[in-house]
Design a protein around this motif. Structure first.
Motif, PDB file in Angstrom:
ATOM      1  N   GLY A  24       0.812  -1.225   0.000  1.00  0.00           N
ATOM      2  CA  GLY A  24       0.000   0.000   0.000  1.00  0.00           C
ATOM      3  C   GLY A  24       0.835   1.260   0.000  1.00  0.00           C
ATOM      4  N   ASP A  31      -2.599   9.930  -5.131  1.00  0.00           N
ATOM      5  CA  ASP A  31      -1.799  10.079  -3.913  1.00  0.00           C
ATOM      6  C   ASP A  31      -0.936  11.333  -3.950  1.00  0.00           C
ATOM      7  OD1 ASP A  31      -2.880   7.626  -3.156  1.00  0.00           O
ATOM      8  OD2 ASP A  31      -1.264   6.513  -4.120  1.00  0.00           O
ATOM      9  N   ARG A  33      -0.587  14.939  -3.397  1.00  0.00           N
ATOM     10  CA  ARG A  33      -1.328  15.996  -2.689  1.00  0.00           C
ATOM     11  C   ARG A  33      -0.380  17.159  -2.465  1.00  0.00           C
ATOM     12  NH1 ARG A  33      -3.510  12.821   2.442  1.00  0.00           N
ATOM     13  NH2 ARG A  33      -4.582  14.766   2.903  1.00  0.00           N
ATOM     14  N   TYR A 118     -15.443  17.172  -3.075  1.00  0.00           N
ATOM     15  CA  TYR A 118     -16.891  17.008  -2.928  1.00  0.00           C
ATOM     16  C   TYR A 118     -17.590  18.324  -3.283  1.00  0.00           C
ATOM     17  CZ  TYR A 118     -16.601  12.525  -0.300  1.00  0.00           C
ATOM     18  OH  TYR A 118     -16.396  11.229   0.089  1.00  0.00           O
TER      19      TYR A 118
ATOM     20  N   PRO B   3     -21.513  11.425  -2.838  1.00  0.00           N
ATOM     21  CA  PRO B   3     -22.906  11.764  -2.498  1.00  0.00           C
ATOM     22  C   PRO B   3     -23.114  13.262  -2.263  1.00  0.00           C
ATOM     23  CG  PRO B   3     -22.016  10.067  -1.043  1.00  0.00           C
ATOM     24  CD  PRO B   3     -20.865  10.629  -1.815  1.00  0.00           C
ATOM     25  N   THR B   4     -24.351  13.676  -2.411  1.00  0.00           N
ATOM     26  CA  THR B   4     -24.729  15.034  -2.021  1.00  0.00           C
ATOM     27  C   THR B   4     -24.824  15.065  -0.487  1.00  0.00           C
ATOM     28  OG1 THR B   4     -27.009  14.362  -2.365  1.00  0.00           O
ATOM     29  CG2 THR B   4     -25.968  15.583  -4.154  1.00  0.00           C
ATOM     30  N   PHE B   6     -25.946  15.170   3.352  1.00  0.00           N
ATOM     31  CA  PHE B   6     -27.110  14.676   4.099  1.00  0.00           C
ATOM     32  C   PHE B   6     -26.779  14.728   5.578  1.00  0.00           C
ATOM     33  CE2 PHE B   6     -24.443  10.999   3.096  1.00  0.00           C
ATOM     34  CZ  PHE B   6     -24.279  10.414   4.341  1.00  0.00           C
ATOM     35  N   ASN B  42     -23.741   7.635  -4.566  1.00  0.00           N
ATOM     36  CA  ASN B  42     -22.476   8.050  -5.181  1.00  0.00           C
ATOM     37  C   ASN B  42     -22.693   8.532  -6.610  1.00  0.00           C
ATOM     38  OD1 ASN B  42     -21.091   7.449  -2.856  1.00  0.00           O
ATOM     39  ND2 ASN B  42     -20.183   5.555  -3.613  1.00  0.00           N
TER      40      ASN B  42
ATOM     41  N   GLU C  18     -17.680  15.371   7.773  1.00  0.00           N
ATOM     42  CA  GLU C  18     -18.988  15.593   7.170  1.00  0.00           C
ATOM     43  C   GLU C  18     -19.623  14.201   6.990  1.00  0.00           C
ATOM     44  OE1 GLU C  18     -20.580  18.088   3.250  1.00  0.00           O
ATOM     45  OE2 GLU C  18     -18.552  17.282   3.302  1.00  0.00           O
ATOM     46  N   ARG C  20     -21.348  12.823   4.774  1.00  0.00           N
ATOM     47  CA  ARG C  20     -21.334  12.189   3.452  1.00  0.00           C
ATOM     48  C   ARG C  20     -19.969  11.665   3.039  1.00  0.00           C
ATOM     49  NH1 ARG C  20     -21.134  16.573  -1.371  1.00  0.00           N
ATOM     50  NH2 ARG C  20     -20.280  18.367  -0.272  1.00  0.00           N
ATOM     51  N   ARG C  21     -18.937  11.904   3.844  1.00  0.00           N
ATOM     52  CA  ARG C  21     -17.592  11.460   3.438  1.00  0.00           C
ATOM     53  C   ARG C  21     -17.505   9.933   3.464  1.00  0.00           C
ATOM     54  NH1 ARG C  21     -14.592  16.026   1.430  1.00  0.00           N
ATOM     55  NH2 ARG C  21     -16.175  17.571   1.951  1.00  0.00           N
ATOM     56  N   LEU C  22     -17.078   9.378   2.342  1.00  0.00           N
ATOM     57  CA  LEU C  22     -16.910   7.928   2.272  1.00  0.00           C
ATOM     58  C   LEU C  22     -15.724   7.514   3.138  1.00  0.00           C
ATOM     59  CD1 LEU C  22     -17.355   7.377  -1.581  1.00  0.00           C
ATOM     60  CD2 LEU C  22     -19.086   7.144   0.220  1.00  0.00           C
ATOM     61  N   ASP C  25     -12.429   7.764   1.432  1.00  0.00           N
ATOM     62  CA  ASP C  25     -11.830   9.094   1.339  1.00  0.00           C
ATOM     63  C   ASP C  25     -11.232   9.523   2.672  1.00  0.00           C
ATOM     64  OD1 ASP C  25     -12.379   9.538  -1.364  1.00  0.00           O
ATOM     65  OD2 ASP C  25     -14.430  10.183  -0.930  1.00  0.00           O
ATOM     66  N   ARG C  28      -8.001   7.764   3.283  1.00  0.00           N
ATOM     67  CA  ARG C  28      -6.950   8.302   2.408  1.00  0.00           C
ATOM     68  C   ARG C  28      -6.526   9.705   2.844  1.00  0.00           C
ATOM     69  NH1 ARG C  28      -5.600   6.436  -2.229  1.00  0.00           N
ATOM     70  NH2 ARG C  28      -5.324   8.536  -3.041  1.00  0.00           N
ATOM     71  N   GLN C  29      -7.519  10.584   3.072  1.00  0.00           N
ATOM     72  CA  GLN C  29      -7.199  11.989   3.321  1.00  0.00           C
ATOM     73  C   GLN C  29      -6.746  12.237   4.761  1.00  0.00           C
ATOM     74  OE1 GLN C  29      -7.110  13.871   0.654  1.00  0.00           O
ATOM     75  NE2 GLN C  29      -7.981  12.164  -0.499  1.00  0.00           N
ATOM     76  N   SER C  34      -2.722   5.524   1.698  1.00  0.00           N
ATOM     77  CA  SER C  34      -2.868   5.547   0.244  1.00  0.00           C
ATOM     78  C   SER C  34      -3.062   4.144  -0.337  1.00  0.00           C
ATOM     79  CB  SER C  34      -1.645   6.210  -0.389  1.00  0.00           C
ATOM     80  OG  SER C  34      -0.489   5.491  -0.024  1.00  0.00           O
ATOM     81  N   GLY C  35      -3.004   3.122   0.504  1.00  0.00           N
ATOM     82  CA  GLY C  35      -3.264   1.772   0.003  1.00  0.00           C
ATOM     83  C   GLY C  35      -4.745   1.496  -0.209  1.00  0.00           C
ATOM     84  N   HIS C  37      -7.716   2.078  -2.307  1.00  0.00           N
ATOM     85  CA  HIS C  37      -7.919   2.586  -3.674  1.00  0.00           C
ATOM     86  C   HIS C  37      -9.389   2.583  -4.047  1.00  0.00           C
ATOM     87  CE1 HIS C  37      -3.588   1.075  -4.639  1.00  0.00           C
ATOM     88  NE2 HIS C  37      -3.584   2.204  -3.968  1.00  0.00           N
ATOM     89  N   ILE C  38      -9.760   3.544  -4.831  1.00  0.00           N
ATOM     90  CA  ILE C  38     -11.139   3.572  -5.331  1.00  0.00           C
ATOM     91  C   ILE C  38     -11.114   3.233  -6.818  1.00  0.00           C
ATOM     92  CG2 ILE C  38     -13.143   5.041  -5.767  1.00  0.00           C
ATOM     93  CD1 ILE C  38     -12.560   6.441  -3.154  1.00  0.00           C
ATOM     94  N   CYS C  60     -15.949   2.185  -0.132  1.00  0.00           N
ATOM     95  CA  CYS C  60     -16.614   3.170  -0.978  1.00  0.00           C
ATOM     96  C   CYS C  60     -18.117   3.134  -0.779  1.00  0.00           C
ATOM     97  CB  CYS C  60     -16.272   2.963  -2.456  1.00  0.00           C
ATOM     98  SG  CYS C  60     -17.189   1.636  -3.250  1.00  0.00           S
ATOM     99  N   PHE C  63     -20.006   5.018   4.963  1.00  0.00           N
ATOM    100  CA  PHE C  63     -19.700   6.381   5.405  1.00  0.00           C
ATOM    101  C   PHE C  63     -18.858   6.308   6.679  1.00  0.00           C
ATOM    102  CE2 PHE C  63     -23.815   6.709   3.148  1.00  0.00           C
ATOM    103  CZ  PHE C  63     -23.372   7.480   2.087  1.00  0.00           C
TER     104      PHE C  63
END
Lengths: 780, 291, 168
Positions: A24, A31, A33, A118, B3-4, B6, B42, C18, C20-22, C25, C28-29, C34-35, C37-38, C60, C63
């Motif tokens: 990974g 990646d 950023r 987003y 997603p939007t 919520f 999504n 938030e 709605r953040r998956l 994400d 990763r963020q 970074s392993g 992957h989407i 993915c 939430f």
């Protein structure tokens, strides 16, 4: 001299890149950023063909966060153009953001930037575009219809280009023929689908005036040149970096509008800009492939000898010509490779690229060859059926056996093993062939065996490119090899790995020549700052030409090491052998000097060098292919089992007998062959990019675009024959694409065998197999 | 493909969940396994303003009460394969589960989600209809019991009203002398069905006394194959004329046509799979009789 | 924004996200993993597979707010930066990867499968291995090397745990 010592080339060396990929810690485009980075979200065309009346971005002002938006008005004049320099060619230009018109669903219309991805996606929904829909050109027939409106203002009709290729006396062949067999074949629209989508990150440094662009590409230098030409920048101050690339298969072998736009946005906004493509965008607006229709007419003697072939080739290449292979790439390639592995000397092909309101067509593993092979190999079985011959028999009767062989178009084939591969496959399949024959009595379950024999031209040299008159004028690969004072080796090669294992193979090659261990070789690629100018990785040239260039550059360095060693050991340099980290006198193993010591001397203790020798250990070599390239060959065979009542087809067995010349690393060669085959199986049975009548794409997700899963695939058997080519330094031929070339033909032939009918198109999905089995089902 | 916005609410109890869903009406959606809802979000095809996460609720029960198998809305698909009662009494159900998605989806997707999502070719809606199941829906206003036959109204359309959620599915235990089977054809093994057919028969003295047959892939919701059911009545298990039953069904339908399959292909599959499912059910009935 | 606490690869951390953040994400963020992957963002490719409470799940389709208090593992924690888990070693020796983009998803899907087979002391048929990975798409390898790697990892792990009884 070194022949009896174990070598790294040819060994099953495990890949050095695997550790970072498995842990990974690899670094893909998403990646990357950077501080203060803007995220880009596109507003893309919802109509396939429409005039843009107005773009309303007022809604963005109400958002609680800042956004920046650009439209075609801002980027006017910046475009991707890819012309073939023939008078017949009608030119297209794809603006980086659509200006007055959109020409396919998914074409970028506006670019919206925000601090968060987003938010950028939310904001992009607030851009409203008023369209005036235009008549859609949606099919090959419509594109050929002179009554249809032209997609481009100054065009006549919707044909990018139509040309001919010919050789020999076709009229004579026709006159002599006892049988004339004519069929029309079709391969569906599909796409390569790397698991990683595309993406671009760009940053402009005002202080150094250097623009850095990270992009998930196979062709970093070509991207750089294009950006510089289009944006008016010096190539010295633009750096293009391909990080780890999560699959390409040719898809990432074009220069895309996004790759030009994102750097422009970074310079315009003064901030780093990032765009990561989502899967929906990728499916509808990266590039597509195949969508070929071929009508072949074979002139055959009473004994089954192919005397001549006439081909009419149409390809639906979508809305724009792609860079650098152009709209003419696929039809031209199909016409060029159609003669294949058979000995005949009369041929004529008419081929055309048709413009429609669909995603542009670009390169995908095999590039036209899968379709050409589908048509020709299906035709061979049709001929066999008409003459009452066995599919192996007809091929063995016509196959080229004497090399070098000059084909009907003047291409000279290097030695191969066409007949041997047929004979080997026939032996391997004997039990299946017998079982298939027995199954013909059944109206419930049928077994079929099909094969496809083909050649894959790879590693072609400059003349093959210049004669195409497209913006890719050459295909040489350059390598630079350096040694450091501690004996470590750096190899910089103008390739870009996207799964092929270059870091491993190039290290194997350099290590053998320099007498060091591959673990002491650091291979760098994909970064225009560190690697010499090259065309990148495509066209099955990484092994033969990339490996060859590394080999030749390493030889120059090895020569120097031997000269230093000879001087120090007081012997003739010709007697010095580099092996196991030592430069030793051949036959006197106790007389040696360590290679790392030689490096130290060449770079630091230069007073010990032979008199007059220039310090330093660096060598470069640019290796062009031979004019006609190399011709790998393979025989693919499929054994299918068909449930007549439901159309359900099971792939029972798939095997390949392949010959790519010298095998540099069997682990990797087998992986390339198997991976390509499974993509080819997808082409044959599942993958279909569908548009409706208005050219709205219907296959934009993995629920609609079906790729092979592990459960659909048998273990793939790979058998090798090794016929080294005299045309590359290591004897290796191009191999990367071959796997994808044969399966559609082999599987279609197996279906034709099982059902005793003609199979003229793909994909051979459940519905199509069921349709083909109708006569058997209803005859019960 | 994100997603939007919520608001997220974790339901503390069923009543809490129902109160939240009542408050949000059309704007709210219960979130179970998320294997169907989140992809839609999504892709921005679903844009709920409120998600009520019901994963913490005690709705993951499988229990037999009298003549009824009650399956809680949060039971994940993979569990059916391990439940003895399903293996022994609900063979068609057991067959069908093996066609649902792939292992990761099966470990997360729920029966409530599958039923409420009502994908036209999903397996569990067909299974619910096959056994004449009752969908238990709850809202702040109370409970509704909806027969599976009346529940599925079209593609992604059900009898559920705003503020209502599926809390359980009740399957009547098949009688002692019954047997079933489920057959499916899909492009790839883990895909939704092109056509699937489930058959459940009851028998007595070596003859079929009743049959219930359900097919997907013919219309935009699972349908009963009434002509086939009628054709089988009274037929001996050992010569049930399954093929004729399949034909009887296929003659009376006008299947949908799409990119996966033409109407003619679907009709043919409906006939063939009906025949195969019935034959398999009869074979199982005969095997059970020999024990 | 919602306050949550996640235990990721053994480290607990509170953060505000938030809704709605998956999860993909956020991992990763916020966690720099970074392993993860989407590949498709719709649950059809398996690239984003992580373990939530030890079970392979699609990050993915999850939430981050749903995972409040949960324990999450990503590929980074499986065999370290040297990728030393027996399954990773087997992927290397059997050429179970090429471009590597789908690979972390395969590792996360298959590590529990391999463990289960070792616990049950049985070597599965290829068909069962293929079914176990049918939620993951690999576009490079043709699956052959991955199937071989799973077999090898099960064999090696059984041998390592002293269970020389290769049943099946």
């Amino acid at each position: 001299m070194q022949a009896d010592r174990p070598r790294h080339v040819g060994a099953r060396v495990q890949r050095v890149e695997d550790t970072r990929l498995l842990s990974g810690t690899a670094r893909y485009i998403d990646d990357i950023r950077l501080p203060n980075m803007l995220h880009l979200s596109f507003v893309r065309a919802q109509y396939a063909h429409a005039k843009i009346l107005e773009i309303d971005t007022d809604g963005l002002a109400d958002l609680a966060y800042p956004t920046i938006v650009f439209t075609g008005k801002d980027t006017a004049g910046i475009a991707v153009t890819a012309h073939q320099d023939f008078p017949e060619m009608q030119f297209s230009e794809q603006p980086v953001l659509a200006e007055d018109k959109v020409r396919f669903v998914g074409e970028p219309v506006a670019a919206v930037l925000a601090d968060d991805p987003y938010d950028a996606e939310d904001a992009a929904e607030l851009v409203f575009i008023d369209y005036d829909p235009l008549t859609v050109v949606g099919t090959m027939a419509q594109a050929r219809d002179p009554e249809m409106p032209a997609i481009f203002d100054n065009w006549k009709g919707n044909i990018f280009i139509e040309r001919q290729m010919k050789g020999g006396d076709l009229d004579a062949a026709k006159a002599e023929a006892a049988h004339v067999i004519r069929r029309t074949f079709y391969n569906q629209r599909q796409t390569g689908v790397p698991m990683e989508c595309r993406g671009v990150v760009a940053e402009y440094d005002q202080a150094s005036r250097v623009l850095t662009v990270w992009t998930s590409t196979q062709i970093p230098h070509l991207v750089r040149t294009y950006i510089c030409e289009e944006l008016g920048l010096p190539e010295s101050r633009v750096r293009v970096v391909a990080p780890d690339v999560g699959g390409g298969f040719g898809v990432k072998g074009q220069v895309f509008v996004e790759e030009v736009l994102v750097p422009w946005l970074a310079m315009k906004t003064g901030r780093p800009v990032k765009w990561i493509e989502d899967r929906r965008e990728h499916m509808m607006a990266s590039i597509h492939a195949r969508d070929h229709e071929h009508t072949l007419e074979a002139y055959v003697s009473a004994e089954g000898r192919l005397l001549g072939l006439k081909a009419d080739i149409s390809v639906d290449v979508g809305a724009y010509s792609t860079y650098p292979f152009t709209a003419a790439g696929d039809p031209g390639m199909a016409a060029k490779v159609m003669p294949g592995p058979y000995d005949f000397q009369a041929y004529e092909a008419t081929f055309r690229a048709l413009a429609t309101n669909k995603c542009p067509l670009g390169t995908y593993r095999g590039v036209a060859r899968p379709s050409a092979v589908f048509s020709l190999e299906r035709l061979m079985d049709e001929i066999a059926a008409e003459l009452g011959m066995d599919p192996f028999e007809i091929r063995l009767k016509n196959v080229i056996r004497d090399f070098p062989y000059k084909n009907v178009l003047g291409f000279t084939y290097d030695p191969g093993s066409y007949a041997e591969s047929l004979e080997k496959a026939r032996d391997l399949l004997a039990a299946d062939i017998a079982e298939a024959a027995r199954s013909k009595a059944s109206s419930d379950t049928r077994i079929g065996v099909g094969c496809a024999l083909f050649i894959e031209q790879g590693a072609h040299g400059t003349p093959d490119f210049t004669r195409r008159r497209v913006p890719i004028e050459t295909g040489y690969i350059a390598a630079r090899v350096e040694m450091e004072p501690d004996g470590e080796v750096i190899v910089d090669v103008g390739l870009q790995n996207h799964g092929q294992g270059h870091e491993t193979v190039m290290a194997q090659v350099a290590a053998d020549v320099l007498g060091v261990d591959p673990s002491n070789v650091y291979v760098r690629q994909g970064d225009t700052l560190t690697t010499p100018y090259s065309v990148g990785t495509w066209g099955s040239r990484g092994g033969p030409l990339g490996g060859g260039a590394v080999h030749e550059a390493s030889k120059i360095l090895a020569e120097k090491l031997r000269a230093i060693a000879g001087h120090l050991l007081q012997t003739d340099k010709e007697k010095i052998v580099l092996y196991g980290g030592k430069a030793q006198v051949d036959g006197a193993e106790d007389r040696f000097i360590e290679i790392r010591k030689l490096c130290r001397i060449a770079l630091r203790n230069v007073d010990q060098l032979p008199e007059g020798m220039i310090p330093g250990l660096e060598a470069a070599y640019s290796l062009d292919g031979s004019a006609d390239g190399t011709y790998a060959n393979a025989l693919h065979a499929a054994v299918v089992e068909i449930d007549i009542k439901t159309g359900k087809m099971k792939l029972r067995r798939f095997l390949a007998v392949e010959d790519c010349g010298t095998i540099l690393n069997p682990l990797i060669v087998d992986g390339q062959v198997r991976g390509g085959i499974v993509q080819g199986i997808g082409s044959a049975m599942l993958e279909h990019f569908i548009y409706d009548e208005e050219c709205q794409p219907l296959s934009t997700s993995f629920a609609d675009y079906l790729m092979p899963l592990a459960t659909e695939i048998p273990n793939i058997e790979v058998h090798h024959i090794e016929t080294p080519t005299p045309r590359t330094p290591l004897g290796a031929k191009g191999l990367g694409e071959g796997g994808a070339i044969g399966p559609a033909a082999a599987i279609a032939n197996a279906v034709a065998d099982a059902l005793g009918i003609s199979v003229l198109k793909t994909p051979l999905n459940g519905n199509e197999i069921w349709r083909l089995a109708t006569a058997i089902r209803e005859g019960e | 493909m994100r997603p939007t916005p919520f608001e997220y609410h974790r339901a503390e109890s069923l009543d809490h969940a129902l109160a939240l869903l009542a408050e949000f009406g059309e704007e709210g959606r219960p979130l179970g396994g998320g294997q169907s809802l989140v992809p839609m979000m999504n892709l921005r095809l679903a844009r709920p303003a409120h998600l009520v996460d019901i994963n913490g609720l005690p709705l993951d029960f499988i229990e037999v009460e009298g003549d009824v198998l009650r399956v809680g809305a949060l039971v994940r698909h993979e569990r059916y394969l391990k439940e003895k009662v399903i293996g022994e009494r609900f063979a068609a159900f057991h067959d069908a589960v093996q066609w649902i998605g792939h292992p990761t989806i099966r470990s997360r997707g729920t029966i409530g989600g599958s039923i409420a999502h009502a994908d036209p070719s999903a397996e569990l809606p067909a299974v619910a209809m096959l056994y004449g199941a009752t969908i238990i829906a709850r809202s702040a206003n109370g409970e509704r019991r909806i027969a599976a036959d009346d529940f599925f109204l079209g593609a992604y359309m059900t009898a559920l009203e705003a503020g209502e959620m599926v809390v359980a599915v009740e399957f009547p235990l098949p009688p002692a002398h019954s047997a079933g089977a489920f057959m499916e054809i899909s492009e790839r093994r883990s895909d939704f069905a092109t056509v699937s057919v489930g058959a459940q028969i009851t028998f007595s003295g070596g003859s079929i006394t009743g049959a219930r047959i359900v097919a997907t892939g013919v219309e935009l919701q699972p349908i009963r194959a009434i002509p086939a059911e009628e054709a089988l009545s009274g037929k001996p298990l050992s010569a049930c004329e399954a093929r004729a039953a399949g034909r009887a069904f296929a003659e009376g339908i006008d299947p949908i046509s799409d990119n996966v399959a033409s109407s003619e292909y679907r009709r043919s599959l409906a006939a063939e799979l009906t025949s195969r499912a019935v034959e398999k059910a009869c074979q199982r009935a005969l095997e059970a009789g020999q024990e | 924004m919602q306050e949550i606490e996640l235990e990721v690869n053994g480290v607990r951390r509170r953060l505000s996200v938030e809704p709605r953040r998956l999860l993909a994400d956020v991992l990763r963020q916020e966690f720099g993993l970074s392993g993860v992957h989407i590949g498709c963002a719709q649950g059809a490719c398996g690239c984003c597979t992580v373990h939530i409470e030890g079970v392979p799940r699609l990050s993915c389709l999850t939430f981050a707010v749903q995972c409040d208090g949960a324990s999450i593992r990503t590929v980074e924690s499986i065999g370290g930066v040297r990728a030393e888990h027996l399954l990773q070693e087997a992927f290397r020796s059997e050429h179970g990867l090429q471009c590597g983009y789908c690979t972390p998803g395969y590792i996360m899907t298959l590590v529990p499968f391999v463990s289960r087979m070792v616990e049950e002391a049985r070597m599965p048929e290829d068909e069962e291995i293929r079914e176990a990975m049918s939620g993951n798409i690999c576009r490079c390898t043709g699956y052959h090397g991955i199937v071989a790697a799973v077999r090898k990892a099960i064999g090696d792990q059984m041998a390592a745990s002293g269970g020389a009884n290769h049943a099946g």
